[in-house]
Design a protein around this motif. Structure first.
Motif, PDB file in Angstrom:
ATOM      1  N   LYS A 293       0.955  -1.193   0.222  1.00 42.44           N
ATOM      2  CA  LYS A 293       0.168   0.138   0.043  1.00 42.44           C
ATOM      3  C   LYS A 293       0.732   1.306  -0.073  1.00 42.44           C
ATOM      4  O   LYS A 293       0.480   2.288  -0.714  1.00 42.44           O
ATOM      5  CB  LYS A 293      -0.985  -0.059   1.083  1.00 42.44           C
ATOM      6  N   GLY A 294       1.974   1.229   0.800  1.00 36.26           N
ATOM      7  CA  GLY A 294       2.807   2.467   0.759  1.00 36.26           C
ATOM      8  C   GLY A 294       3.520   2.539  -0.603  1.00 36.26           C
ATOM      9  O   GLY A 294       3.701   3.731  -0.910  1.00 36.26           O
ATOM     10  N   ARG A 295       3.989   1.529  -1.415  1.00 36.95           N
ATOM     11  CA  ARG A 295       4.587   1.612  -2.533  1.00 36.95           C
ATOM     12  C   ARG A 295       3.538   2.267  -3.555  1.00 36.95           C
ATOM     13  O   ARG A 295       4.010   3.331  -4.517  1.00 36.95           O
ATOM     14  CB  ARG A 295       5.219   0.208  -2.908  1.00 36.95           C
ATOM     15  N   ASN A 296       2.491   1.698  -3.293  1.00 36.65           N
ATOM     16  CA  ASN A 296       1.374   2.265  -4.516  1.00 36.65           C
ATOM     17  C   ASN A 296       1.143   3.838  -4.199  1.00 36.65           C
ATOM     18  O   ASN A 296       1.074   4.377  -5.084  1.00 36.65           O
ATOM     19  CB  ASN A 296       0.173   1.605  -4.282  1.00 36.65           C
ATOM     20  N   LEU A 297       1.106   4.299  -3.089  1.00 39.16           N
ATOM     21  CA  LEU A 297       0.715   5.410  -2.541  1.00 39.16           C
ATOM     22  C   LEU A 297       2.065   6.283  -3.017  1.00 39.16           C
ATOM     23  O   LEU A 297       1.938   7.378  -3.579  1.00 39.16           O
ATOM     24  CB  LEU A 297       0.593   5.935  -1.220  1.00 39.16           C
ATOM     25  N   TYR A 298       3.205   5.921  -2.785  1.00 39.75           N
ATOM     26  CA  TYR A 298       4.363   6.606  -3.146  1.00 39.75           C
ATOM     27  C   TYR A 298       4.196   6.961  -4.715  1.00 39.75           C
ATOM     28  O   TYR A 298       4.601   7.934  -5.061  1.00 39.75           O
ATOM     29  CB  TYR A 298       5.617   5.670  -2.913  1.00 39.75           C
ATOM     30  N   ASN A 299       4.307   5.894  -5.477  1.00 40.10           N
ATOM     31  CA  ASN A 299       4.310   5.967  -6.959  1.00 40.10           C
ATOM     32  C   ASN A 299       3.064   6.785  -7.527  1.00 40.10           C
ATOM     33  O   ASN A 299       3.135   7.480  -8.394  1.00 40.10           O
ATOM     34  CB  ASN A 299       4.004   4.563  -7.577  1.00 40.10           C
ATOM     35  N   GLU A 300       1.966   6.956  -6.794  1.00 44.89           N
ATOM     36  CA  GLU A 300       0.938   7.870  -7.327  1.00 44.89           C
ATOM     37  C   GLU A 300       1.061   9.377  -6.833  1.00 44.89           C
ATOM     38  O   GLU A 300       0.949  10.165  -7.465  1.00 44.89           O
ATOM     39  CB  GLU A 300      -0.297   7.417  -6.739  1.00 44.89           C
ATOM     40  N   ALA A 301       1.684   9.402  -5.605  1.00 49.04           N
ATOM     41  CA  ALA A 301       1.806  10.881  -5.165  1.00 49.04           C
ATOM     42  C   ALA A 301       3.218  11.324  -5.651  1.00 49.04           C
ATOM     43  O   ALA A 301       3.156  12.451  -6.020  1.00 49.04           O
ATOM     44  CB  ALA A 301       2.082  10.680  -3.520  1.00 49.04           C
ATOM     45  N   LEU A 302       4.253  10.532  -6.123  1.00 48.58           N
ATOM     46  CA  LEU A 302       5.369  10.952  -6.780  1.00 48.58           C
ATOM     47  C   LEU A 302       5.187  11.732  -7.920  1.00 48.58           C
ATOM     48  O   LEU A 302       5.794  12.839  -8.222  1.00 48.58           O
ATOM     49  CB  LEU A 302       6.284   9.762  -7.214  1.00 48.58           C
ATOM     50  N   LYS A 303       3.935  11.543  -8.719  1.00 48.25           N
ATOM     51  CA  LYS A 303       3.484  12.538 -10.085  1.00 48.25           C
ATOM     52  C   LYS A 303       3.075  13.801  -9.701  1.00 48.25           C
ATOM     53  O   LYS A 303       3.711  14.704 -10.246  1.00 48.25           O
ATOM     54  CB  LYS A 303       2.360  11.618 -10.496  1.00 48.25           C
ATOM     55  N   VAL A 304       2.405  13.912  -8.485  1.00 49.23           N
ATOM     56  CA  VAL A 304       2.054  15.333  -7.764  1.00 49.23           C
ATOM     57  C   VAL A 304       3.369  15.884  -7.194  1.00 49.23           C
ATOM     58  O   VAL A 304       3.650  17.362  -7.601  1.00 49.23           O
ATOM     59  CB  VAL A 304       1.036  15.029  -6.795  1.00 49.23           C
ATOM     60  N   VAL A 305       4.121  15.303  -6.707  1.00 46.76           N
ATOM     61  CA  VAL A 305       5.366  15.945  -6.191  1.00 46.76           C
ATOM     62  C   VAL A 305       6.245  16.460  -7.378  1.00 46.76           C
ATOM     63  O   VAL A 305       6.578  17.508  -7.172  1.00 46.76           O
ATOM     64  CB  VAL A 305       6.272  14.934  -5.174  1.00 46.76           C
ATOM     65  N   PHE A 306       6.506  15.504  -8.303  1.00 50.37           N
ATOM     66  CA  PHE A 306       7.265  15.944  -9.412  1.00 50.37           C
ATOM     67  C   PHE A 306       6.774  17.188 -10.099  1.00 50.37           C
ATOM     68  O   PHE A 306       7.315  18.062 -10.578  1.00 50.37           O
ATOM     69  CB  PHE A 306       7.207  14.753 -10.321  1.00 50.37           C
ATOM     70  N   GLN A 307       5.353  17.129 -10.205  1.00 47.24           N
ATOM     71  CA  GLN A 307       4.665  18.230 -10.873  1.00 47.24           C
ATOM     72  C   GLN A 307       4.778  19.396 -10.341  1.00 47.24           C
ATOM     73  O   GLN A 307       5.085  20.327 -10.572  1.00 47.24           O
ATOM     74  CB  GLN A 307       3.148  17.919 -11.072  1.00 47.24           C
ATOM     75  N   ASN A 308       4.948  19.396  -8.973  1.00 50.17           N
ATOM     76  CA  ASN A 308       4.834  20.614  -7.999  1.00 50.17           C
ATOM     77  C   ASN A 308       6.309  21.121  -7.930  1.00 50.17           C
ATOM     78  O   ASN A 308       6.442  22.370  -8.121  1.00 50.17           O
ATOM     79  CB  ASN A 308       4.755  20.241  -6.529  1.00 50.17           C
ATOM     80  N   THR A 309       7.325  20.058  -8.377  1.00 50.19           N
ATOM     81  CA  THR A 309       8.864  20.422  -8.288  1.00 50.19           C
ATOM     82  C   THR A 309       8.830  21.124  -9.646  1.00 50.19           C
ATOM     83  O   THR A 309       9.602  22.415  -9.517  1.00 50.19           O
ATOM     84  CB  THR A 309       9.741  19.371  -7.941  1.00 50.19           C
ATOM     85  N   GLN A 310       8.423  20.837 -10.653  1.00 51.30           N
ATOM     86  CA  GLN A 310       8.553  21.624 -11.799  1.00 51.30           C
ATOM     87  C   GLN A 310       7.894  22.830 -11.724  1.00 51.30           C
ATOM     88  O   GLN A 310       8.404  23.922 -12.475  1.00 51.30           O
ATOM     89  CB  GLN A 310       7.559  20.711 -12.943  1.00 51.30           C
TER      90      GLN A 310
END
Length: 141
Positions: A98-115
């Motif tokens: 569950k943690g890995r799935n959340l990480y992979n989903e949230a990573l997209k949002v974090v990456f977009q925020n960083t951009q």
């Protein structure tokens, strides 16, 4: 010379950190995690199976804070603690499925925020900002 809080480098760095953290909190609210929890999840992903002490150091947290965050993440079934085969007094920390799935989903949002944040600056300004912040950090260590 007059001391004006709003013009000190310390205040500006603190204010920028506060605003970045607040923005990240808003981006992560759909995942039901805080920016502090995200930073711990991210570090567990990067350093699979590290112990709590190492995790605290990597996340720039004290022992009590990292324990509190891990307890929350464990209650959410995002992380698990396993006994170390080398030292029975320590636990090794891993993401659950569950943690890995959340990480992979949230990573997209974090990456977009960083951009989005990076787009405020030109490439040379980003390089200069990184250089100056690293210079500040190395002189404060």
């Amino acid at each position: 010379m007059e001391y004006i809080r709003d013009e000190t480098i310390g205040w500006l760095v603190y204010k920028a950190r506060y605003m970045l953290k607040k923005r990240m909190q808003n981006k992560l609210k759909d995942y039901n995690i805080s920016s502090e929890q995200w930073s711990v999840i991210h570090m567990i992903h990067m350093k699979k199976g590290c112990n709590q002490k190492t995790l605290a150091e990597l996340c720039l947290k004290d022992g009590a804070t990292i324990t509190r965050i891990l307890n929350i993440l464990e209650n959410k079934k995002l992380v698990k603690r396993e006994n170390s085969p080398y030292d029975k007094r320590e636990f090794l920390i891993y993401l659950t499925n569950k943690g890995r799935n959340l990480y992979n989903e949230a990573l997209k949002v974090v990456f977009q925020n960083t951009q989005e944040i990076n787009s405020i600056f030109s490439v040379s300004e980003l390089e200069q900002l990184e250089y100056l912040l690293n210079k500040l950090i190395s002189n404060l260590e």
